[in-house]
Design a protein around this motif. Sequence first.
Motif, PDB file in Angstrom:
ATOM      1  N   TYR A 239      62.380  10.126  33.581  1.00 34.37           N
ATOM      2  CA  TYR A 239      63.648   9.053  33.811  1.00 34.37           C
ATOM      3  C   TYR A 239      64.972   9.790  34.330  1.00 34.37           C
ATOM      4  CZ  TYR A 239      62.359   4.093  32.182  1.00 34.37           C
ATOM      5  OH  TYR A 239      61.651   3.270  32.272  1.00 34.37           O
ATOM      6  N   THR A 309      73.620   5.890  33.381  1.00 28.04           N
ATOM      7  CA  THR A 309      73.120   5.107  33.611  1.00 28.04           C
ATOM      8  C   THR A 309      70.865   5.603  33.541  1.00 28.04           C
ATOM      9  OG1 THR A 309      73.791   3.485  34.560  1.00 28.04           O
ATOM     10  CG2 THR A 309      71.473   3.465  35.064  1.00 28.04           C
ATOM     11  N   LYS A 311      68.071   5.299  34.544  1.00 30.92           N
ATOM     12  CA  LYS A 311      67.175   5.504  35.814  1.00 30.92           C
ATOM     13  C   LYS A 311      65.595   5.609  35.059  1.00 30.92           C
ATOM     14  CE  LYS A 311      67.068   4.645  40.569  1.00 30.92           C
ATOM     15  NZ  LYS A 311      68.255   4.862  41.788  1.00 30.92           N
ATOM     16  N   GLU A 313      62.570   7.130  37.448  1.00 29.76           N
ATOM     17  CA  GLU A 313      62.580   8.059  38.491  1.00 29.76           C
ATOM     18  C   GLU A 313      61.154   8.126  39.164  1.00 29.76           C
ATOM     19  OE1 GLU A 313      64.456   8.759  41.085  1.00 29.76           O
ATOM     20  OE2 GLU A 313      66.779   8.489  40.100  1.00 29.76           O
ATOM     21  N   ASP A 332      66.338  -2.499  28.422  1.00 28.78           N
ATOM     22  CA  ASP A 332      65.826  -3.097  29.119  1.00 28.78           C
ATOM     23  C   ASP A 332      64.743  -3.602  29.445  1.00 28.78           C
ATOM     24  OD1 ASP A 332      65.443   0.131  31.627  1.00 28.78           O
ATOM     25  OD2 ASP A 332      65.558  -1.925  31.736  1.00 28.78           O
TER      26      ASP A 332
END
Length: 337
Positions: A239, A309, A311, A313, A332
């Motif tokens: 992330y 945020t 995210k 990856e 999430d």
Amino acid sequence: MKTRPVMSIALALGLASAAAPAAEPRPQSLLVLDASGSMWGQIDGRPKITIAREAIDRMLAEWSGGDLGLMAYGHRRKGDCNDIELLQPVGAFDASTIRRRAGALNPRGMTPISAAVRQAAELLRFSEQKATVILVSDGEETCDADPCALGRELEAAGVDFTAHVIGFDLREGPARAQLQCLAESTGGRYFEAEDAAGLDAALEEVAAAEPPPPPAAPEAAPGHPNVKAREGEQWIEGYALWPYTDITLTPGEAPGLENLDFTVDQTAEDCQRICLENTQCAGWHYEPTGSYFVSYPRCHLKGHHFAVTLKHEGEGWVAGIREGVALIFVEDEEAVE
């Protein structure tokens, strides 16, 4: 120094309360036009610069997107990567001036896409409002820079702008991939325009696009209005942390933190250590070698000013939140195990 993460989070970072939303400002947009030598190339027997001028005329006739400015590059000197000019500052909409200045462009030089977008972002940053860059380009970066990396850098730095990019007569390849990444990294859209009709359609869609509504605020925690507090997760594999600039966590200007270009032998542990040794650092993420066309790793440091945020990856990426830092988060669907 690693600690195993617990639950997934989608929003993060900050010790102070979120600022109350301000009154809705006028939209701010800056049109950045490629006027490099390649714009003398032809489509259906007509120079691309002529097609672009006419498409801009039609866009201006229908413009309802608030304040608008014009920037161009590559139009004054050959071989000069600093040939970037703000032709019309962002301000009250003035179609006749933008039309006149776009019509006077004479393509001749290089394609400094990254430097032009960086300048545009900095100009819009001072407006302290959400802003949009509309980039029209027919070629790849020719000034030893990476538009994709720039998009990630600006987003990580908390520059609150969106880049919509129109690839004009741009064939599939590295140049298209870089411009697509620039748009996506800033929350913008990428459009393909193969001819005059395609450019008209792309500019029309960009001009009519409404900014996305701000996300709903999470539940409040005691002492943190609009902020749901939670302990930091110090090691989150796969992330990255990207700014969530709709939520300001500390009032006023917070000290900036520099993102670091690492050598190939530096690791995520090094990035974590650098953050923990800096009291201004609230979180970090490590970007591995080879990500987004970059041949070396990077360490991205996050301060306390904006939320971020979390995210996904992929392999090699690692993120971390400093222990004791309050978080904004929502559950999430994809749990971080």
